[in-house]
Design an enzyme around this catalytic site. Structure first.
Site, PDB file in Angstrom:
ATOM      1  N   CYS A 181      42.414  76.629  28.262  1.00 31.11           N
ATOM      2  CA  CYS A 181      41.105  77.168  28.640  1.00 31.11           C
ATOM      3  C   CYS A 181      41.221  78.520  29.332  1.00 31.11           C
ATOM      4  O   CYS A 181      40.365  79.385  29.174  1.00 31.11           O
ATOM      5  CB  CYS A 181      40.374  76.183  29.536  1.00 31.11           C
ATOM      6  SG  CYS A 181      39.883  74.697  28.641  1.00 31.11           S
ATOM      7  N   GLU A 213      35.377  74.038  29.329  1.00 34.82           N
ATOM      8  CA  GLU A 213      35.123  75.465  29.503  1.00 34.82           C
ATOM      9  C   GLU A 213      34.736  76.116  28.178  1.00 34.82           C
ATOM     10  O   GLU A 213      33.846  76.972  28.130  1.00 34.82           O
ATOM     11  CB  GLU A 213      36.360  76.163  30.091  1.00 34.82           C
ATOM     12  CG  GLU A 213      36.700  75.716  31.497  1.00 34.82           C
ATOM     13  CD  GLU A 213      37.648  74.528  31.557  1.00 34.82           C
ATOM     14  OE1 GLU A 213      38.384  74.407  32.545  1.00 34.82           O
ATOM     15  OE2 GLU A 213      37.655  73.690  30.612  1.00 34.82           O
ATOM     16  N   HIS A 248      37.314  71.621  24.761  1.00 38.51           N
ATOM     17  CA  HIS A 248      37.466  71.557  26.207  1.00 38.51           C
ATOM     18  C   HIS A 248      36.161  71.962  26.889  1.00 38.51           C
ATOM     19  O   HIS A 248      35.338  72.671  26.304  1.00 38.51           O
ATOM     20  CB  HIS A 248      38.597  72.478  26.659  1.00 38.51           C
ATOM     21  CG  HIS A 248      39.956  72.045  26.175  1.00 38.51           C
ATOM     22  ND1 HIS A 248      41.048  71.968  27.007  1.00 38.51           N
ATOM     23  CD2 HIS A 248      40.399  71.670  24.944  1.00 38.51           C
ATOM     24  CE1 HIS A 248      42.111  71.568  26.324  1.00 38.51           C
ATOM     25  NE2 HIS A 248      41.730  71.387  25.067  1.00 38.51           N
ATOM     26  N   CYS A 305      42.962  74.108  32.348  1.00 43.74           N
ATOM     27  CA  CYS A 305      44.288  74.039  31.730  1.00 43.74           C
ATOM     28  C   CYS A 305      44.637  75.408  31.137  1.00 43.74           C
ATOM     29  O   CYS A 305      43.792  76.305  31.041  1.00 43.74           O
ATOM     30  CB  CYS A 305      44.326  72.967  30.656  1.00 43.74           C
ATOM     31  SG  CYS A 305      43.350  73.358  29.178  1.00 43.74           S
ATOM     32  N   ASN A 342      33.728  68.243  27.912  1.00 45.65           N
ATOM     33  CA  ASN A 342      34.750  68.016  26.887  1.00 45.65           C
ATOM     34  C   ASN A 342      34.257  67.037  25.824  1.00 45.65           C
ATOM     35  O   ASN A 342      33.527  66.082  26.100  1.00 45.65           O
ATOM     36  CB  ASN A 342      36.064  67.532  27.513  1.00 45.65           C
ATOM     37  CG  ASN A 342      35.940  66.226  28.287  1.00 45.65           C
ATOM     38  OD1 ASN A 342      34.943  65.986  28.967  1.00 45.65           O
ATOM     39  ND2 ASN A 342      36.958  65.385  28.204  1.00 45.65           N
ATOM     40  N   LEU A 343      34.644  67.306  24.590  1.00 46.91           N
ATOM     41  CA  LEU A 343      34.265  66.475  23.439  1.00 46.91           C
ATOM     42  C   LEU A 343      35.529  66.041  22.705  1.00 46.91           C
ATOM     43  O   LEU A 343      36.358  66.875  22.337  1.00 46.91           O
ATOM     44  CB  LEU A 343      33.369  67.256  22.478  1.00 46.91           C
ATOM     45  CG  LEU A 343      32.082  67.866  23.043  1.00 46.91           C
ATOM     46  CD1 LEU A 343      31.353  68.654  21.961  1.00 46.91           C
ATOM     47  CD2 LEU A 343      31.177  66.791  23.625  1.00 46.91           C
ATOM     48  N   GLU A 344      35.664  64.746  22.486  1.00 45.05           N
ATOM     49  CA  GLU A 344      36.801  64.198  21.749  1.00 45.05           C
ATOM     50  C   GLU A 344      36.287  63.409  20.556  1.00 45.05           C
ATOM     51  O   GLU A 344      35.232  62.772  20.629  1.00 45.05           O
ATOM     52  CB  GLU A 344      37.640  63.289  22.655  1.00 45.05           C
ATOM     53  CG  GLU A 344      38.224  64.002  23.869  1.00 45.05           C
ATOM     54  CD  GLU A 344      38.840  63.046  24.872  1.00 45.05           C
ATOM     55  OE1 GLU A 344      39.355  63.537  25.895  1.00 45.05           O
ATOM     56  OE2 GLU A 344      38.791  61.814  24.647  1.00 45.05           O
TER      57      GLU A 344
END
Length: 297
Positions: free
Chosen positions: A136, A108, A106, A133, A93-95
């Site tokens: 995804c 996936e 996300h 989730c 995951n990248l934020e």
């Protein structure tokens, strides 16, 4: 920012078999810590340690998770997409801070788009350290292999995607014939000899956007002249769609490169019903002091 090599070294301590950890370290070190295990390496590791590819991927989730950037949630998710070729593609995951939460990638999505940018044509399994989730699940449903796609979690393996997404809505409901990862060519043209713009054009031609018919691609040139690319991945449910800039940034980070080394970003777009230019410019304004080189077709 901690170098990915140090993050991976820390993650190796979480792998029960230290011999497996050492073997994987040597492979990743040789390929400069790119987040992918070629099928030859997968076959070797599986034979050496008497594991199936799925069992190997479950053991390697700490390494995939090491690529996570989660400054907002501090919740690190790792995923591994196993391609039809047998290659394992890491994802995480990248934020991005100071911008909209919709800019998030996300895990996936990360693993699957990573496989896509490496020309993988099918995904057979997705291995992830937390239950996917709904976002995804819907994203994975865009794959041609969705009816047979297996999800593997540390506590539960060999679950069909559709057991997590019953009575699913997807491309077939809209009579769409092209699925995510299918080869596509939208016949977009632009006269230039610029390799960065040509890469962005090629990525736009490969975009998966059967619903809006709005195609865009991104090319990111690094200071060493390496070029990373990203294509737009649209979804039948719209919101799980993944913009090309995120796909390209994900490709860059999983190749063990850093955002600080970017020197140019180009976007080629045919904006039929919607445009991602403003969203891309907003994210870039928080990441780098470099204007978006935008080409409208």
């Amino acid at each position: 920012m901690t170098p990915i090599s140090e993050k991976i070294q820390t993650a190796l301590s979480l792998i029960e078999s230290q011999q497996l950890a050492q073997d994987v370290w040597h492979i990743l070190q040789q390929q400069h810590f790119k987040g992918v295990l070629p099928y030859v390496a997968v076959e070797h590791l599986c034979t050496q340690h008497q594991l199936s590819p799925q069992q190997l991927a479950l053991k390697l989730l700490p390494i995939a998770t090491a690529y996570s950037l989660a400054p907002i949630s501090q919740f690190h998710v790792g995923a591994i997409a196993i391609g039809g070729s047998g290659t394992c593609y890491f994802g995480a995951n990248l934020e991005f801070v100071a911008t909209h939460i919709q800019q998030t990638v996300h895990a996936e999505q990360s693993a699957i788009s990573h496989a896509w940018m490496n020309k993988e044509s099918a995904i057979t399994d997705v291995v992830v350290n937390y239950t996917p989730c709904g976002h995804c699940r819907q994203f994975m449903n865009e794959l041609r292999t969705a009816p047979h796609l297996k999800i593997h979690l540390p506590h539960s393996q060999n679950n069909l995607l559709h057991s997590y997404l019953p009575d699913a809505f997807g491309p077939a409901n809209l009579d769409i014939q092209h699925f995510l990862l299918d080869t596509e060519d939208h016949q977009l043209t632009y006269e230039t000899q610029d390799p960065v713009i040509l890469t962005a054009l090629k990525s736009a031609n490969s975009a998966h956007a059967p619903y809006s018919k709005s195609y865009h691609g991104i090319a990111i040139e690094m200071k060493n002249k390496q070029i990373y690319h990203g294509s737009y991945a649209e979804n039948a449910a719209f919101n799980p769609s993944l913009p090309a800039l995120q796909v390209a940034l994900n490709h860059l980070l999983l190749s063990a490169d850093t955002i600080q080394h970017i020197q140019r970003i180009a976007m080629v777009e045919k904006a039929t019903h919607l445009s991602y230019r403003q969203m891309a410019e907003e994210l870039l304004a928080h990441l780098v002091d470099i204007p978006l080189d935008y080409i409208a077709l």
